[in-house]
Design a protein around this motif. Structure first.
Motif, PDB file in Angstrom:
ATOM      1  N   ASP A  17       0.814  -1.205   0.000  1.00  0.00           N
ATOM      2  CA  ASP A  17       0.000   0.000   0.000  1.00  0.00           C
ATOM      3  C   ASP A  17       0.851   1.260   0.000  1.00  0.00           C
ATOM      4  O   ASP A  17       0.474   2.278  -0.567  1.00  0.00           O
ATOM      5  CB  ASP A  17      -0.930   0.010   1.212  1.00  0.00           C
ATOM      6  CG  ASP A  17      -2.163  -0.866   0.984  1.00  0.00           C
ATOM      7  OD1 ASP A  17      -2.300  -1.370  -0.148  1.00  0.00           O
ATOM      8  OD2 ASP A  17      -2.947  -1.036   1.923  1.00  0.00           O
ATOM      9  N   GLN A  61       0.114   3.958  -2.668  1.00  0.00           N
ATOM     10  CA  GLN A  61      -0.413   5.222  -2.149  1.00  0.00           C
ATOM     11  C   GLN A  61       0.374   6.395  -2.717  1.00  0.00           C
ATOM     12  O   GLN A  61      -0.199   7.407  -3.142  1.00  0.00           O
ATOM     13  CB  GLN A  61      -0.310   5.252  -0.612  1.00  0.00           C
ATOM     14  CG  GLN A  61      -1.334   4.410   0.114  1.00  0.00           C
ATOM     15  CD  GLN A  61      -2.661   5.141   0.302  1.00  0.00           C
ATOM     16  OE1 GLN A  61      -2.887   6.182  -0.298  1.00  0.00           O
ATOM     17  NE2 GLN A  61      -3.524   4.579   1.124  1.00  0.00           N
ATOM     18  N   GLY A 116      -1.163   9.125  -5.208  1.00  0.00           N
ATOM     19  CA  GLY A 116      -1.310  10.433  -4.592  1.00  0.00           C
ATOM     20  C   GLY A 116      -0.748  11.559  -5.430  1.00  0.00           C
ATOM     21  O   GLY A 116      -0.959  12.734  -5.133  1.00  0.00           O
ATOM     22  N   THR A 126     -10.181   9.118  -4.721  1.00  0.00           N
ATOM     23  CA  THR A 126     -10.103   8.898  -3.279  1.00  0.00           C
ATOM     24  C   THR A 126     -11.280   8.036  -2.821  1.00  0.00           C
ATOM     25  O   THR A 126     -12.299   7.909  -3.513  1.00  0.00           O
ATOM     26  CB  THR A 126     -10.148  10.234  -2.523  1.00  0.00           C
ATOM     27  OG1 THR A 126     -11.400  10.881  -2.809  1.00  0.00           O
ATOM     28  CG2 THR A 126      -8.998  11.127  -2.914  1.00  0.00           C
ATOM     29  N   ARG A 165      -7.384   5.258  -0.098  1.00  0.00           N
ATOM     30  CA  ARG A 165      -6.648   6.532  -0.179  1.00  0.00           C
ATOM     31  C   ARG A 165      -7.643   7.647   0.104  1.00  0.00           C
ATOM     32  O   ARG A 165      -8.604   7.833  -0.644  1.00  0.00           O
ATOM     33  CB  ARG A 165      -6.024   6.714  -1.572  1.00  0.00           C
ATOM     34  CG  ARG A 165      -5.282   8.037  -1.728  1.00  0.00           C
ATOM     35  CD  ARG A 165      -4.535   8.088  -3.042  1.00  0.00           C
ATOM     36  NE  ARG A 165      -5.440   8.084  -4.182  1.00  0.00           N
ATOM     37  CZ  ARG A 165      -5.998   9.189  -4.703  1.00  0.00           C
ATOM     38  NH1 ARG A 165      -5.782  10.364  -4.155  1.00  0.00           N
ATOM     39  NH2 ARG A 165      -6.785   9.095  -5.761  1.00  0.00           N
ATOM     40  N   HIS A 167      -8.730  13.633  -6.902  1.00  0.00           N
ATOM     41  CA  HIS A 167      -8.569  14.116  -5.534  1.00  0.00           C
ATOM     42  C   HIS A 167      -9.721  14.998  -5.048  1.00  0.00           C
ATOM     43  O   HIS A 167     -10.026  14.983  -3.855  1.00  0.00           O
ATOM     44  CB  HIS A 167      -7.261  14.925  -5.431  1.00  0.00           C
ATOM     45  CG  HIS A 167      -6.060  14.204  -5.937  1.00  0.00           C
ATOM     46  ND1 HIS A 167      -5.542  13.085  -5.326  1.00  0.00           N
ATOM     47  CD2 HIS A 167      -5.277  14.426  -7.033  1.00  0.00           C
ATOM     48  CE1 HIS A 167      -4.479  12.663  -6.000  1.00  0.00           C
ATOM     49  NE2 HIS A 167      -4.304  13.444  -7.051  1.00  0.00           N
TER      50      HIS A 167
END
Length: 815
Positions: free
Chosen positions: A190, A194, A198, A647, A669, A788
């Motif tokens: 992860d 991530q 991100g 997300t 996330r 996001h």
């Protein structure tokens, strides 16, 4: 994280690999540069080393051999240069991050253990015997994606190798420096995923080889099935996996598969720009990329004006509110013309045309008809009834060419030819004179006789006064000029005949819609199953044809009928076809693609949750048309249910909008909740969005989309935002836009498919804009573009797709 001692060992190993790379790059650099100069110089001097002599047959043969020898030498140097250049570029690409993963593996039979480091390309040590890095596409590297520590195996051409994975480790390396190391028991830890997810959206899709998941690896390495269907939720990585699949196929079959033997059908030209860097990033040449509309335009665009799928959906979305009979007829027509039923109807129609009904256009020449449509029909139906339609068309074409030859010969005596002769210039007469001389020079015996005759008599005159020339050059020159003039005037007719222009395809296709009574249609097509509003469908279709236009839903059937009559155009060189946004293609189009690429395997990627077109195909239902293309034994369906793009908060909202969306699994996330901004009036919307754009930019988001429902609304939004001091980096995206760039894009919903943005602002999420059940998937598609941030603006009542959700899934604010 690993121990300090392990870290030091890993850093030392990284330094060793980096040093080897640097040494090999330094070694190859002068070779690559030198070979490039050699090839350039060789091309410049190509003809200097070739002696051109065609005086005799032997001289000609020697010249040809010399040219071929030089050509072979040039090709060999170019191949050598390309191979070295590819190795050089691969190592340059590896240098900042030589590898991203490692597994320690012990074979069961031999008991041998090895540390296997995995990167985007392979690297061997100085002696050329040991792999310092394995290419991610090698069979042994597949274990990194498919297994956890414990029993593990991988397939090789010689059989399956069994053993045990002792360790799985992941790395983050930037500019040759070790940033982080993770030991993991799953495919991709992860932490690494991530960090990858991100990051902000980019102007181009990136390679995902360092973060490929197990289910994506199954897509990439499937090499058994003729049809691979990938039904994946929005953001599940299906397109990325497909591009890695293309790279894998090029690697595995590098001896017999080239990049230009793979074709990607993408949703729009801008998408081609978005994915154009993935294969080069992996050291492979780009495959062919096109859209289905571009293919249709290539074959039909010169004779018909084609509606594209975006104009079609624009009509469907903007005219939905009028509730007219004409609108409903158009929808029924779209569905029917996209169906397997209509495909079978056209096939039966082709059989019927073998008996009667063919439509021809008479051939006119100098304002008169020289071959009538009736003559063509009589000739066409004089052929044996067992001859299939396309072969009859070929026979008729050949007959017409023969008729034109006869007519052309007779035309040489026409008065207009003499008139044209009087206006020829001196150069044309000189060319004719030379041609007549060459005619005799080609016959050596005649030439020798001619010279002997001139030597004896001084000219070509006979021995008696008044006798005509033995070789009357003037008459022959005139005859040659007449032949040349008439041949040139007939050549456009021949060209049109070779292209089957004597068949009236507009009337031939229109004939299907001129029989409004179902029983008459049934006679031609073998089916009386027509839509309820068949009469209006016929009227709409014929009106378009009369204007030399085609609805989008008519273009594929029209081209298919042309090929039934003219003969099928097939591309046997293409071996793999990729179809992205596959749910937007009709069953008819899939059957056409199978016919077009008979030797190809097909990979179809899509999400029925984003099926926004009327003619959409369900990719995953049992017995779907797509599953029947090659049959169940040669078809594999892979479902991707985990969404990585957005997300957790955005995924929880969007999946709740969709029937069956509970199957979608968000990646853990987190980010802010989606925001619903309720506005008191449309006049304040542009100012609020401009303010939000400034806020999002300040947060560091540089890929933002303001998404509208239609192109008309996009133009309105673009003008309003430009007037609200939000024009910095503002770009209006239309169907003609060719490149995807960072900044603020104002874009219609249907053009945003397949692309992702840091933040999405839904320009109008009110019930007035989105309320019909048929538009639910369009709204879902819009919202799932956000990575996001997601903000929705509503004037008045919000769309029922939001109103029916749990209020805890989003935040509400006012203007």
């Amino acid at each position: 994280m690993i121990s300090e001692n392990d870290w030091k060992q890993e850093q030392a190993r990284l330094n060793e690999v980096t040093g080897t790379l640097q040494a090999k790059i330094a070694e190859l650099e002068p070779e690559v540069s030198g070979l490039r100069n050699q090839v350039t110089d060789f091309r410049k001097k190509f003809w200097e080393d070739v002696t051109v002599n065609t005086s005799t047959f032997d001289d000609f043969e020697e010249t040809l051999y010399s040219i071929r020898q030089q050509e072979a030498l040039l090709n060999e140097r170019e191949r050598s240069h390309r191979a070295r250049l590819q190795r050089y570029n691969n190592m340059k690409r590896m240098l900042p991050s030589p590898y991203f993963g490692r597994i320690d593996y012990e074979e069961k039979v031999l008991g041998l253990s090895e540390q296997i480091y995995i990167g985007v390309s392979s690297l061997v040590d100085e002696d050329g015997l040991s792999f310092l890095v394995y290419d991610w596409r090698t069979p042994i590297a597949s274990m990194y994606y498919d297994h956890s520590p414990g029993p593990a195996s991988y397939a090789t051409p010689g059989g399956q190798i069994d053993g045990e994975m002792l360790l799985k480790r992941q790395y983050q390396i930037r500019d040759g420096e070790l940033r982080s190391v993770f030991d993991t028991s799953v495919t991709i830890g992860d932490e690494l995923l991530q960090q990858a997810l991100g990051k902000g959206a980019d102007a181009q899709m990136k390679s995902i080889v360092a973060t490929i998941q197990k289910e994506q690896n199954a897509i990439i390495r499937d090499d058994q099935n003729r049809m691979l269907i990938v039904q994946g939720a929005a953001g599940s990585g299906k397109t990325s996996a497909a591009l890695q699949r293309a790279a894998y196929l090029l690697y595995k079959h590098r001896d017999r598969l080239r990049a230009d033997q793979i074709v990607l059908f993408s949703p729009n030209p801008m998408f081609n720009s978005y994915v154009s860097t993935v294969l080069p990033e992996l050291g492979e040449e780009n495959m062919q990329q096109t859209t289905f509309q571009e293919y249709l335009a290539h074959w039909l665009g010169s004779s018909m004006q084609l509606e594209d799928p975006f104009d079609q959906i624009e009509y469907v979305l903007t005219a939905a509110g009028d509730g007219s009979s004409a609108y409903e007829a158009r929808l029924q027509g779209i569905r029917y013309k996209a169906s397997e039923s209509f495909l079978r109807a056209l096939q039966h129609y082709a059989t019927w045309l073998c008996m009667k009904g063919m439509q021809f256009s008479g051939i006119r020449y100098r304002d008169r008809e020289i071959i009538s449509a009736e003559q063509m029909a009589a000739q066409f139906y004089s052929y044996d009834s067992s001859i299939r339609l396309a072969n009859r068309a070929l026979l008729l074409r050949d007959w017409l060419l023969e008729q034109l030859t006869t007519l052309e010969r007779a035309e040489r005596a026409a008065d207009w030819v003499q008139d044209d002769l009087d206006y020829l210039d001196v150069e044309q007469y000189e060319e004719a004179h030379k041609a007549v001389l060459k005619k005799y020079e080609r016959d050596e015996a005649v030439f020798d006789f001619t010279q002997s005759y001139i030597d004896q008599y001084g000219d070509f005159r006979g021995t008696e006064a008044g006798e005509g020339n033995a070789f009357d050059f003037a008459d022959q020159e005139e005859e040659l000029l007449r032949r040349t003039i008439v041949k040139a005037s007939f050549e456009p007719l021949r060209r049109e005949v070779r292209r089957f222009k004597f068949i009236d395809f507009v009337r031939l296709y229109g004939q299907l819609f001129s029989k409004e009574e179902a029983y008459e249609y049934a006679e031609m097509t073998g089916t009386a199953e027509v839509p309820e509003k068949w009469a209006e469908i016929c009227e709409q279709t014929l009106a378009k044809l009369d204007a030399s236009e085609l609805f989008y839903e008519d273009a594929t059937p029209y081209l298919y009928l042309k090929e039934l009559v003219e003969g099928v155009r097939t591309n046997t060189d293409v071996r793999h076809v990729f179809v992205d946004e596959g749910q937007d293609y009709s069953p008819f189009q899939y059957a056409f693609l199978k016919q077009l690429f008979p030797r190809a395997r097909m990979t179809v990627l899509g999400d029925f949750g984003q099926a926004i077109f009327v003619q959409s195909t369900n990719l995953h239902e049992a017995g779907s048309p797509l599953a029947r293309i090659y049959g169940a034994d040669e078809t594999r369906l892979i479902r991707l249910v985990r969404s990585y793009r957005s997300t957790l908060e955005i995924v929880e909202l969007t999946k709740a909008m969709l029937p069956g969306g509970t199957d979608i699994v968000p990646f853990e996330r987190r980010g802010g909740k989606p925001q619903l901004v309720q506005l008191g009036g449309s006049e304040v919307r542009a100012g609020r969005i401009a303010s939000d754009l400034a806020e999002l930019r300040a947060e560091g988001f540089d890929s933002i989309a303001v998404i509208t429902k239609t192109a008309a609304e996009a133009r309105e939004a673009h003008a309003a935002l430009a007037g609200a001091a939000a024009s910095d980096g503002l770009r209006l995206i239309t169907k003609e836009t060719l490149t995807f760039e960072k900044g603020v894009a104002v874009i219609p919903a249907y053009l945003a498919k397949g692309v992702e943005f840091d933040a999405v602002l839904v320009y109008d999420a009110s019930a007035a804009t989105y309320s019909r059940e048929s538009e639910r998937k369009l709204f879902y598609t819009v919202c799932t573009r956000a990575m996001h941030r997601l903000r929705l603006y509503s004037v008045g009542d919000v769309t029922p797709y939001m109103g029916e959700l749990n209020a805890s899934l989003y935040e509400v604010s006012g203007s």
